[in-house]
Design a protein around this motif. Structure first.
Motif, PDB file in Angstrom:
ATOM      1  N   TYR A  50      -7.166  -2.305 -11.492  1.00 13.28           N
ATOM      2  CA  TYR A  50      -8.061  -2.934 -10.624  1.00 13.28           C
ATOM      3  C   TYR A  50      -8.710  -4.065 -11.277  1.00 13.28           C
ATOM      4  O   TYR A  50      -9.015  -5.165 -10.613  1.00 13.28           O
ATOM      5  N   LEU A  51      -8.960  -3.866 -12.537  1.00 10.74           N
ATOM      6  CA  LEU A  51      -9.369  -5.040 -13.135  1.00 10.74           C
ATOM      7  C   LEU A  51      -8.550  -6.194 -13.496  1.00 10.74           C
ATOM      8  O   LEU A  51      -8.909  -7.470 -13.256  1.00 10.74           O
ATOM      9  N   ALA A  52      -7.168  -5.670 -13.544  1.00 11.23           N
ATOM     10  CA  ALA A  52      -6.356  -6.680 -13.550  1.00 11.23           C
ATOM     11  C   ALA A  52      -6.062  -7.373 -12.196  1.00 11.23           C
ATOM     12  O   ALA A  52      -6.048  -8.861 -12.340  1.00 11.23           O
ATOM     13  N   PHE A  53      -6.389  -6.816 -11.166  1.00  9.05           N
ATOM     14  CA  PHE A  53      -6.295  -7.262 -10.036  1.00  9.05           C
ATOM     15  C   PHE A  53      -7.398  -8.383  -9.497  1.00  9.05           C
ATOM     16  O   PHE A  53      -7.427  -9.574  -9.263  1.00  9.05           O
ATOM     17  N   GLY A  54      -8.627  -7.704  -9.991  1.00 11.13           N
ATOM     18  CA  GLY A  54      -9.857  -8.503  -9.672  1.00 11.13           C
ATOM     19  C   GLY A  54      -9.957  -9.619 -10.767  1.00 11.13           C
ATOM     20  O   GLY A  54     -10.109 -10.931 -10.185  1.00 11.13           O
ATOM     21  N   LEU A  55      -9.660  -9.524 -11.998  1.00 14.26           N
ATOM     22  CA  LEU A  55      -9.831 -10.707 -12.790  1.00 14.26           C
ATOM     23  C   LEU A  55      -8.636 -11.741 -12.686  1.00 14.26           C
ATOM     24  O   LEU A  55      -9.033 -13.038 -13.017  1.00 14.26           O
ATOM     25  N   THR A  56      -7.509 -11.276 -12.363  1.00 15.64           N
ATOM     26  CA  THR A  56      -6.345 -12.319 -12.135  1.00 15.64           C
ATOM     27  C   THR A  56      -6.834 -13.241 -10.934  1.00 15.64           C
ATOM     28  O   THR A  56      -6.575 -14.383 -11.085  1.00 15.64           O
ATOM     29  N   SER A  57      -7.325 -12.509  -9.818  1.00 18.75           N
ATOM     30  CA  SER A  57      -7.796 -13.131  -8.762  1.00 18.75           C
ATOM     31  C   SER A  57      -8.834 -14.288  -9.090  1.00 18.75           C
ATOM     32  O   SER A  57      -8.745 -15.426  -8.676  1.00 18.75           O
ATOM     33  N   ALA A  58      -9.610 -13.682  -9.805  1.00 18.93           N
ATOM     34  CA  ALA A  58     -10.926 -14.962 -10.387  1.00 18.93           C
ATOM     35  C   ALA A  58     -10.303 -15.818 -11.461  1.00 18.93           C
ATOM     36  O   ALA A  58     -11.012 -17.181 -11.159  1.00 18.93           O
ATOM     37  N   THR A  59      -9.598 -15.747 -12.189  1.00 15.26           N
ATOM     38  CA  THR A  59      -9.074 -16.490 -13.200  1.00 15.26           C
ATOM     39  C   THR A  59      -7.932 -17.118 -13.086  1.00 15.26           C
ATOM     40  O   THR A  59      -7.523 -18.398 -13.779  1.00 15.26           O
ATOM     41  N   GLY A  60      -6.938 -16.695 -12.147  1.00 17.57           N
ATOM     42  CA  GLY A  60      -5.648 -17.104 -12.029  1.00 17.57           C
ATOM     43  C   GLY A  60      -4.688 -16.910 -12.969  1.00 17.57           C
ATOM     44  O   GLY A  60      -3.382 -17.283 -13.020  1.00 17.57           O
ATOM     45  N   SER A 112     -13.418   2.930  -4.019  1.00 12.98           N
ATOM     46  CA  SER A 112     -13.468   2.596  -2.411  1.00 12.98           C
ATOM     47  C   SER A 112     -14.453   1.609  -2.037  1.00 12.98           C
ATOM     48  O   SER A 112     -14.499   0.881  -1.098  1.00 12.98           O
ATOM     49  N   LEU A 113     -15.690   1.832  -2.461  1.00 14.28           N
ATOM     50  CA  LEU A 113     -16.778   1.052  -2.132  1.00 14.28           C
ATOM     51  C   LEU A 113     -16.688  -0.314  -2.323  1.00 14.28           C
ATOM     52  O   LEU A 113     -16.926  -1.301  -1.881  1.00 14.28           O
ATOM     53  N   ILE A 114     -16.045  -0.662  -3.717  1.00 15.35           N
ATOM     54  CA  ILE A 114     -15.930  -1.948  -4.311  1.00 15.35           C
ATOM     55  C   ILE A 114     -14.796  -2.775  -3.632  1.00 15.35           C
ATOM     56  O   ILE A 114     -14.975  -4.024  -3.296  1.00 15.35           O
ATOM     57  N   VAL A 115     -13.451  -2.146  -3.734  1.00 10.73           N
ATOM     58  CA  VAL A 115     -12.297  -2.841  -3.415  1.00 10.73           C
ATOM     59  C   VAL A 115     -11.678  -2.395  -2.002  1.00 10.73           C
ATOM     60  O   VAL A 115     -10.826  -2.936  -1.971  1.00 10.73           O
ATOM     61  N   GLY A 116     -12.089  -1.074  -1.630  1.00  5.09           N
ATOM     62  CA  GLY A 116     -11.386  -0.870  -0.279  1.00  5.09           C
ATOM     63  C   GLY A 116     -10.341   0.156  -0.653  1.00  5.09           C
ATOM     64  O   GLY A 116      -9.963   0.559  -1.828  1.00  5.09           O
ATOM     65  N   ASN A 117      -9.568   0.569   0.343  1.00  2.32           N
ATOM     66  CA  ASN A 117      -8.500   1.548   0.116  1.00  2.32           C
ATOM     67  C   ASN A 117      -7.183   0.851   0.271  1.00  2.32           C
ATOM     68  O   ASN A 117      -6.316   1.647   0.440  1.00  2.32           O
ATOM     69  N   ASP A 118      -7.271  -0.642   0.334  1.00  2.00           N
ATOM     70  CA  ASP A 118      -6.016  -1.137   0.666  1.00  2.00           C
ATOM     71  C   ASP A 118      -5.161  -1.120  -0.750  1.00  2.00           C
ATOM     72  O   ASP A 118      -5.575  -1.063  -1.755  1.00  2.00           O
ATOM     73  N   GLY A 217      -3.153   0.640  -6.190  1.00  2.00           N
ATOM     74  CA  GLY A 217      -3.843   1.262  -5.002  1.00  2.00           C
ATOM     75  C   GLY A 217      -4.433   2.762  -5.232  1.00  2.00           C
ATOM     76  O   GLY A 217      -4.787   3.142  -6.536  1.00  2.00           O
ATOM     77  N   PRO A 218      -5.194   3.283  -4.371  1.00  2.00           N
ATOM     78  CA  PRO A 218      -6.043   4.378  -4.665  1.00  2.00           C
ATOM     79  C   PRO A 218      -5.128   5.785  -5.209  1.00  2.00           C
ATOM     80  O   PRO A 218      -3.814   5.671  -5.095  1.00  2.00           O
ATOM     81  N   ASN A 219      -5.785   6.237  -6.020  1.00  2.00           N
ATOM     82  CA  ASN A 219      -5.208   7.698  -6.683  1.00  2.00           C
ATOM     83  C   ASN A 219      -4.137   7.393  -7.528  1.00  2.00           C
ATOM     84  O   ASN A 219      -3.424   8.271  -7.855  1.00  2.00           O
ATOM     85  N   MET A 220      -3.997   6.174  -8.118  1.00  2.00           N
ATOM     86  CA  MET A 220      -2.615   5.838  -8.825  1.00  2.00           C
ATOM     87  C   MET A 220      -2.932   6.531 -10.270  1.00  2.00           C
ATOM     88  O   MET A 220      -1.914   6.493 -11.020  1.00  2.00           O
ATOM     89  N   GLY A 221      -4.080   7.002 -10.636  1.00  2.00           N
ATOM     90  CA  GLY A 221      -4.172   7.532 -11.822  1.00  2.00           C
ATOM     91  C   GLY A 221      -3.835   8.801 -11.955  1.00  2.00           C
ATOM     92  O   GLY A 221      -3.484   9.438 -13.182  1.00  2.00           O
ATOM     93  N   GLY A 222      -3.676   9.578 -10.778  1.00  2.00           N
ATOM     94  CA  GLY A 222      -3.417  10.917 -10.932  1.00  2.00           C
ATOM     95  C   GLY A 222      -1.930  11.392 -11.609  1.00  2.00           C
ATOM     96  O   GLY A 222      -1.940  12.135 -12.546  1.00  2.00           O
ATOM     97  N   GLN A 223      -0.985  11.046 -10.878  1.00  2.00           N
ATOM     98  CA  GLN A 223       0.348  11.208 -11.626  1.00  2.00           C
ATOM     99  C   GLN A 223       0.318  10.768 -13.066  1.00  2.00           C
ATOM    100  O   GLN A 223       1.056  11.613 -13.943  1.00  2.00           O
ATOM    101  N   VAL A 224      -0.228   9.627 -13.504  1.00  2.00           N
ATOM    102  CA  VAL A 224      -0.213   9.160 -14.718  1.00  2.00           C
ATOM    103  C   VAL A 224      -0.905  10.371 -15.629  1.00  2.00           C
ATOM    104  O   VAL A 224      -0.463  10.493 -16.737  1.00  2.00           O
TER     105      VAL A 224
END
Length: 289
Positions: A50-60, A112-118, A217-224
């Motif tokens: 999610y950091l990669a998603f947010g920071l890539t969106s911000a910095t390109g 969920s609160l910060i980026v939602g469940n998409d 997406g949500p719960n992606m850390g469980g299987q890892v």
């Protein structure tokens, strides 16, 4: 399966195994050296994605996202160790499990609160977006090769840090006898904080690297998390090289299991773990190897 298809699957297995090693190496450091069962380790992987998603969106740029995100992950890891994990070293494993499971719930709710469940996607860097042709119909993505190269460099760097530096010597000594290290005047609290921050950063980096080739997406850390524990157990608790061997073994078992025996693919990893433990109950390598 022709030779080129076999080559593609082999490269996929190596890349997946090395990425899994990046997550599991942080877990084996925290578990093997500090004695902490950290069920929230998979959440750090998710946070990295999610950091990669947010920071890539911000910095390109994913590269800038990694440059900014890894130090941020280390700061978060150091803060968590100072506020929470420092109180667990002399507690039993049940209390460690309860606290770290609570962290999973907290991280999921914050996500969920910060980026939602998409489900989101992350763009890979343009200079790594191409493919290397193998024959007339098959090619292999450059980005996957870059992930493997980064993981190999980090594995070598981690080995030298643990085995060839003064800090590594103190880390290894602290894992064997915490009280003796403190009696020698070494601040073991700071050492453990560094180890935990490093483990969090490696899990987060794995999530950042994986973000462009998998959905965020949500719960992606469980299987890892489950696979990381499998790698740690197979490789030998506290062994970095064991984690590397175990991760590559799981990478090949999972990748070729899905190709050759797809109906048993879900069980293949655990059958490999059972076979290794029947042969060597202590894991492939001893602690500190």
């Amino acid at each position: 399966m022709d030779i080129f298809s076999f080559l593609v699957q082999t490269l996929n297995a190596v890349q997946y195994g090395l990425l899994l090693f990046l997550v599991a190496s942080g877990l084996t450091l925290v578990f093997g050296i500090m004695g902490i069962i950290n069920l929230a380790h998979g959440s750090f992987y998710m946070a990295g994605a999610y950091l990669a998603f947010g920071l890539t969106s911000a910095t390109g740029s994913l590269v800038w996202a990694i440059v900014l995100g890894v130090p941020l992950a280390m700061l978060v890891g150091a803060a968590l160790e100072a506020l929470l994990f420092v109180h667990l070293y002399k507690r039993d494993h049940l209390e460690q499990v309860l606290l770290t499971y609570g962290l999973i719930l907290i991280f999921e709710e914050l996500r969920s609160l910060i980026v939602g469940n998409d489900v989101h996607g992350v763009a890979m860097p343009d200079f790594l977006a191409g493919s290397i042709p193998l024959n007339d119909t098959l090619s292999y993505p450059v980005y996957r090769l870059a992930i493997s190269a980064v993981c190999v460099v980090l594995a070598i760097g981690l080995y030298f840090l643990i085995q060839r530096t003064r800090l590594g010597m103190m880390i290894r000594a602290g894992s064997h006898d915490r009280d003796m290290v403190q009696a020698l005047g070494i601040n073991i609290t700071v050492i453990y904080r560094v180890v935990f921050a490093l483990g969090v950063a490696m899990a987060a980096l794995a999530g950042m690297l994986a973000a462009p080739i998998s959905s965020v997406g949500p719960n992606m850390g469980g299987q890892v998390l489950i696979l990381s524990f499998v790698v740690v157990v197979i490789g030998g608790i506290g062994s970095v090289w064991g984690a590397l061997l175990g991760a590559l073994l799981i990478g090949f078992a999972d990748t070729f299991g899905k190709v050759i025996l797809p109906e048993f693919a879900g069980a293949m990893v655990y059958l490999v773990m059972a076979a290794v433990l029947l042969w060597r109950p202590e894991g492939l390598l001893k602690k500190g190897a």
